[in-house]
Design an enzyme around this catalytic site. Structure first.
Site, PDB file in Angstrom:
ATOM      1  N   GLY A  46       0.912  -1.052  -0.441  1.00  0.00           N
ATOM      2  CA  GLY A  46      -0.019   0.479  -0.402  1.00  0.00           C
ATOM      3  C   GLY A  46       0.818   1.230   0.431  1.00  0.00           C
ATOM      4  CD  GLN A  51       3.084   5.900   2.075  1.00  0.00           C
ATOM      5  OE1 GLN A  51       2.238   4.972   1.865  1.00  0.00           O
ATOM      6  NE2 GLN A  51       4.473   5.313   3.231  1.00  0.00           N
ATOM      7  CB  CYS A  89       4.784   2.215   7.141  1.00  0.00           C
ATOM      8  SG  CYS A  89       4.347   4.209   6.528  1.00  0.00           S
ATOM      9  CG  LEU A  90       6.644   0.934   1.486  1.00  0.00           C
ATOM     10  CD1 LEU A  90       6.108   1.578   0.295  1.00  0.00           C
ATOM     11  CD2 LEU A  90       7.407   0.109   1.136  1.00  0.00           C
ATOM     12  CG  HIS A 131      -0.686   1.404   6.906  1.00  0.00           C
ATOM     13  ND1 HIS A 131       0.425   0.794   7.712  1.00  0.00           N
ATOM     14  CD2 HIS A 131      -0.097   2.227   6.136  1.00  0.00           C
ATOM     15  CE1 HIS A 131       1.589   1.551   7.909  1.00  0.00           C
ATOM     16  NE2 HIS A 131       1.175   2.369   7.066  1.00  0.00           N
ATOM     17  CD  GLU A 132      -1.110   2.447   2.446  1.00  0.00           C
ATOM     18  OE1 GLU A 132      -0.667   3.811   2.709  1.00  0.00           O
ATOM     19  OE2 GLU A 132      -0.088   1.891   3.034  1.00  0.00           O
ATOM     20  CG  HIS A 135      -0.148   7.077   5.503  1.00  0.00           C
ATOM     21  ND1 HIS A 135       1.553   7.433   6.101  1.00  0.00           N
ATOM     22  CD2 HIS A 135       0.582   5.769   5.052  1.00  0.00           C
ATOM     23  CE1 HIS A 135       2.540   5.968   5.636  1.00  0.00           C
ATOM     24  NE2 HIS A 135       1.693   5.339   5.678  1.00  0.00           N
TER      25      HIS A 135
HETATM   26 ZN    ZN Z   1       2.684   3.803   5.664  1.00  0.00          ZN
END
Ligand code: ZN
Length: 166
Positions: A46, A51, A89-90, A131-132, A135
């Site tokens: 995701g 991000q 998380c990226l 999660h997304e 953000h």
């Molecule tokens: Zn994330």
């Protein structure tokens, strides 16, 4: 399409509340295409627009069938059950935490043309929806855990999970 640079924790883009998308134009489509390419390239499941430094309510999620779901102005409208598991998380590279999320999550969103749709999924994809979408309000998964796992602890955690699965 082009790869976008993923910002990491500490960048102020990750703490901002993102703006609603009102123009479903070529610029949005390019963003979505780039985000999908960046997600696949990163090996994640995701990615949210902040991000990649864009403060708009846009995210992409890859489901268990490797299909990319584009979510514009998404809202969680229903949840069911509970799951506790490892999350990363990226934008927080190399760190993982144990986070409890709903097991089933239903989302209402707009597609790239502005049409409303609903999507429901479970397990990892449901976790990813939560999660997304978080953000987009400037929140990171680390806020749900008081302890991030080190590499050693992560190995131990995965070993335990493997044993439980046997
Ligand atoms: Zn994330």
């Amino acid at each position: 399409m082009a790869l976008r640079k993923i910002v990491v924790q500490g960048d102020e883009c990750l703490t901002k509340k993102c703006r609603v998308v009102t123009d479903f134009n070529a610029r949005l489509h390019t963003l979505l295409d780039d985000m999908a390419e960046t997600l696949v390239d990163s090996g994640g499941v995701g990615l949210a627009a902040p991000q990649v430094g864009v403060l708009r309510r846009v995210c992409v999620v890859m489901n268990d069938d490797d299909e990319i779901i584009e979510l514009i102005n998404p809202e969680i409208i229903a949840t069911e059950g509970e799951q506790t598991g490892l999350e990363g998380c990226l934008s927080v590279p190399g760190k993982y935490g144990v986070v409890t999320r709903p097991y089933i999550v239903r989302v209402r969103a707009q597609d790239r043309n502005g049409d409303y749709f609903e999507v429901e999924d479970e397990g990892l994809t449901a976790r990813c929806f939560c999660h997304e979408i978080e953000h987009l309000d400037g929140h990171l998964f680390v806020e749900h855990t008081d302890h991030l796992l080190s590499g050693e602890e992560l190995e131990e955690f995965l070993r335990q999970q493997e044993e439980e699965d046997e």
